[in-house]
Design a protein around this motif. Sequence first.
Motif, short mmCIF file in Angstrom:
data_model
loop_
_atom_site.label_atom_id
_atom_site.label_comp_id
_atom_site.label_asym_id
_atom_site.label_seq_id
_atom_site.Cartn_x
_atom_site.Cartn_y
_atom_site.Cartn_z
N ASP B 336 0.91 -1.67 -0.06
CA ASP B 336 0.31 0.12 0.11
C ASP B 336 0.98 1.37 0.13
N ARG B 337 1.93 1.58 1.34
CA ARG B 337 2.70 2.17 0.47
C ARG B 337 3.17 2.49 -0.57
N VAL B 338 3.92 1.45 -0.95
CA VAL B 338 4.47 1.58 -2.51
C VAL B 338 3.80 2.54 -4.04
N GLY B 339 2.82 2.06 -3.20
CA GLY B 339 1.31 2.15 -4.40
C GLY B 339 0.93 3.83 -3.95
N ARG B 340 1.04 3.91 -2.13
CA ARG B 340 1.29 5.23 -2.94
C ARG B 340 2.20 6.35 -2.78
N ASP B 341 3.61 5.73 -2.99
CA ASP B 341 4.52 6.47 -3.48
C ASP B 341 4.55 6.96 -4.52
N LEU B 342 4.17 5.56 -5.64
CA LEU B 342 4.59 5.89 -7.49
C LEU B 342 3.36 6.34 -7.26
N GLY B 343 2.06 6.23 -7.00
CA GLY B 343 1.26 7.69 -7.73
C GLY B 343 1.73 9.10 -6.94
N ARG B 368 0.34 -6.33 -8.95
CA ARG B 368 -0.47 -5.10 -10.11
C ARG B 368 -2.26 -5.52 -8.84
N ASP B 369 -2.50 -6.03 -7.97
CA ASP B 369 -3.88 -6.62 -8.18
C ASP B 369 -3.81 -4.99 -6.56
N ALA B 370 -3.22 -5.15 -6.18
CA ALA B 370 -2.59 -4.49 -4.09
C ALA B 370 -1.92 -3.30 -5.34
N LEU B 371 -1.01 -2.36 -6.28
CA LEU B 371 -0.29 -1.41 -6.09
C LEU B 371 -0.97 -0.57 -6.65
N VAL B 372 -2.16 -1.18 -7.63
CA VAL B 372 -2.65 -0.08 -8.86
C VAL B 372 -3.88 0.74 -7.79
N PRO B 373 -5.02 0.20 -6.78
CA PRO B 373 -5.33 1.04 -6.56
C PRO B 373 -5.08 2.37 -5.01
N PRO B 374 -4.61 2.23 -4.15
CA PRO B 374 -3.10 3.13 -3.57
C PRO B 374 -2.53 4.07 -4.44
N LEU B 375 -1.86 3.36 -6.31
CA LEU B 375 -1.49 4.16 -6.56
C LEU B 375 -2.81 5.22 -7.35
N GLN B 376 -3.64 4.45 -8.23
CA GLN B 376 -4.05 5.74 -8.81
C GLN B 376 -5.13 6.55 -8.03
N PRO B 389 -4.40 9.74 -16.03
CA PRO B 389 -4.61 8.52 -17.01
C PRO B 389 -4.79 7.29 -16.05
N HIS B 390 -5.26 6.17 -17.15
CA HIS B 390 -5.62 5.04 -16.74
C HIS B 390 -4.65 4.24 -16.24
N VAL B 391 -4.56 3.31 -15.79
CA VAL B 391 -3.08 2.80 -14.86
C VAL B 391 -3.38 1.30 -15.06
N THR B 392 -2.55 0.59 -15.84
CA THR B 392 -2.96 -1.30 -15.77
C THR B 392 -1.08 -1.34 -15.70
N ALA B 393 -1.07 -3.03 -15.89
CA ALA B 393 -0.04 -3.23 -15.47
C ALA B 393 0.39 -4.85 -16.74
N SER B 394 1.45 -4.49 -17.64
CA SER B 394 2.19 -5.55 -18.39
C SER B 394 2.03 -6.24 -18.18
N ASP B 395 1.56 -7.02 -19.21
CA ASP B 395 1.60 -9.29 -19.39
C ASP B 395 2.58 -9.30 -20.38
N LEU B 396 3.85 -8.53 -20.93
CA LEU B 396 4.68 -8.64 -21.63
C LEU B 396 5.60 -9.61 -20.93
N GLY B 397 6.31 -9.43 -19.48
CA GLY B 397 6.84 -10.09 -18.72
C GLY B 397 8.54 -10.39 -19.40
N LEU B 398 8.98 -10.96 -19.20
CA LEU B 398 10.83 -10.88 -20.02
C LEU B 398 10.61 -10.26 -20.89
#
Lengths: 430, 430
Positions: B336-343, B368-376, B389-398
């Motif tokens: 949660d903290r990292v999500g908010r600081d990312l924001g 992604r599931d836990a980071l995006v809500p506090p970030l957004q 902007p909309h915030v999402t997470a990559s599905d491309l992996g490596l």
Amino acid sequence: MAAARPQGVRDTTRLTERGERGGGADQASMRRTNLGLILRHLRDHGGQSRARVASETGLSKATLSSLIADLVDRGLVTEGELERGGSVGRPGLTLHVDGRHVAGLGLEINVDFLALTAVDLTGRVLVESTRPLDTAALPVAEVVEAAAELLTRATRSLRARGVRPVAVTVAVPGSIDPAAGRVMFAPNVGWRDVPLVRELTARLGRSAPPVVIENDAKLGAVAEHTLVAASGIDDLVYLTGDVGVGAGIIVEGHVLRGASGFAGEVGHIPLDPAGGACACGRRGCWETMVGLGAFLRLAADEGDPVRDPRRPLEERLGELHARAAGGDDRAVAAVDRVGRDLGVGLSVLVDLFDPRLVVLGGWFAYFRDALVPPLQATLAARALTDSVPHVTASDLGLAAASRGGAHLALGSVFRDPGGIDPPKPSSRPA
Amino acid sequence: MAAARPQGVRDTTRLTERGERGGGADQASMRRTNLGLILRHLRDHGGQSRARVASETGLSKATLSSLIADLVDRGLVTEGELERGGSVGRPGLTLHVDGRHVAGLGLEINVDFLALTAVDLTGRVLVESTRPLDTAALPVAEVVEAAAELLTRATRSLRARGVRPVAVTVAVPGSIDPAAGRVMFAPNVGWRDVPLVRELTARLGRSAPPVVIENDAKLGAVAEHTLVAASGIDDLVYLTGDVGVGAGIIVEGHVLRGASGFAGEVGHIPLDPAGGACACGRRGCWETMVGLGAFLRLAADEGDPVRDPRRPLEERLGELHARAAGGDDRAVAAVDRVGRDLGVGLSVLVDLFDPRLVVLGGWFAYFRDALVPPLQATLAARALTDSVPHVTASDLGLAAASRGGAHLALGSVFRDPGGIDPPKPSSRPA
């Protein structure tokens, strides 16, 4: 919409490199593309015969003929006698860009003045004037009326000289919605949600050139870029001191707008959670350190005449400038402190944009001699790479944004000459 | 130099709008421009007869003939029978982009793996493979050798299938000098001033496609952009969690590079003068709040196995992910903290770039599931305009960076087909 983003067909293979002619193109859009191609070809190679243009562009004779007739109709190209320049043989007819008869206009609406600039296609400044106006104290309608008057007078005077104004960019000190032609919020003049393009257009009448609006700092950046582009500088940050701090950013020769036109908002970079209170409701935003209010508080006590808001700002800044130049400790320390804090915030912009040049405008430019050294030192100390930009100050004064607006207006001519209406018979240049 | 900036002649009137075909052009560069024009025309309009291409582009028959012969020689266009699709009349010959026989390659060199992707001109992924490699522990020469082997094997296998690799982009996790082909500094793999293009080219031999290098986060951004460009998203920020935090920024469809290729450095935005010490020597940089080290310290005490650097990172992150999902207070609070600081840091990027989309990559994507809500939520609370902007997470992996590299390599084909050598007779597809 002269300054709006070109609406080329999407690049369906989603490439991410510059330098492509707009993706797909049907016959009609290909024709417009080719109109621009010929006009730019003539601009970049001087006068050329039809045969030479045909051979160099690869266009068929029939296509070329029709396109040139179109450009001549629009008053953008003329056919005249070749300057022989020592070559032998009979002189032939050559095609030329007719740059002297077409102008872009820029109009700035700011807190205490209107400024107007007209630039012709050759880059020559035809008109540059300012008019004092207490826009913040006047109703919106009166300001729009004054702006329309200034524009009408300028277009009339240009037309009387045989010059056709083809587009107008209006600079506003605030956030704008370029697509809707609306000023969203311009706190310094007290405007909120003003449909400026509609209001101005209604007053200008049907014969007026198309009007778009843009943020003043973005246009200041465009103007500064026109001065250095020939030296190969295509990445620059223009930073202007106002009540707050505004920025216009040029990326690879193009002004950064963002998805909704709001890019380049630098005033609220959160540099210190324990910093001073900001008008936005948070603490430690960059403009609480380098905005005009911060500077005045650093430079003088509350009762000091330089902090009297009823006195003209220019006078107060002049006085502070004299104090700093005369070695007044408090003034010297204030400028030094603002210079260093400008460096801290600018280091963020340098890390993100990697510009070759930083140009200071507004009241920052006025204190250039004292501000630049601490700023540049801070920037160098914080640099992550050897790529530290040169820092300089604007010489354009009040004309920066209107000059940029005029250049932006002209951009549409070379990009899409098909969007420029042919002159009316009565206003066709002699 | 596939990924280098196009070297068009300068725009001497210093315009600042997009959409122009490169400034001036003599006959030779006009020819190359027209090669690209025809190739893109065929790409965007499917198969067309010569007569139709001539009529739609306006090019003369002689010019068109010569240009098409050139494109056929280079193996980029074929002439085949028209699919009649219900129309009457005899079938005619039509020109097609021969996308299946040309591929761009991307190779990523990262801390514990190499990844390779090949994409053909139609956008199809032909090869996507990763190979574990402890690059940080190996001498540079061995890593380069392994990368060269991987590339050589891929180019051989593509050629055996009748596909010609036309360019390679190598992704490196650090700051690079694209013009010099050097890795300046890649701390995670321990590289400093490595002439990677020269070293790789020497090992690849003369028949290898040209190689350029680019920062991995920039290429990740390119890959993400290829996935959303068709939806009209051309302004995005790709933010990747690593030891630090990296970014690739797409501005109007183009990856932001800056004057020297260093743009997009986001890790050291100074958010708090009283914050934690950063590897750069200062305090409160963004990566002291959202870097991997900060996250691990927030999530667990020093003796905790998830903080044991000898264990594989993926395993440790998996364990933390399970703890957070299971409601472990400390893990939940850390995310949660990292999500908010990312924001907080992202709000700076949103103010500056006004992107339509933010994509999280690296270990951020894993949470992604836990980071995006506090970030957004933080982003929305800090927004200066309605344009969040909309915030999402990559599905491309490596594969993110190598995928982006392959697409960037292909860009050169459509931009400047004249830079693609004709296939050697032996490798010409059947």
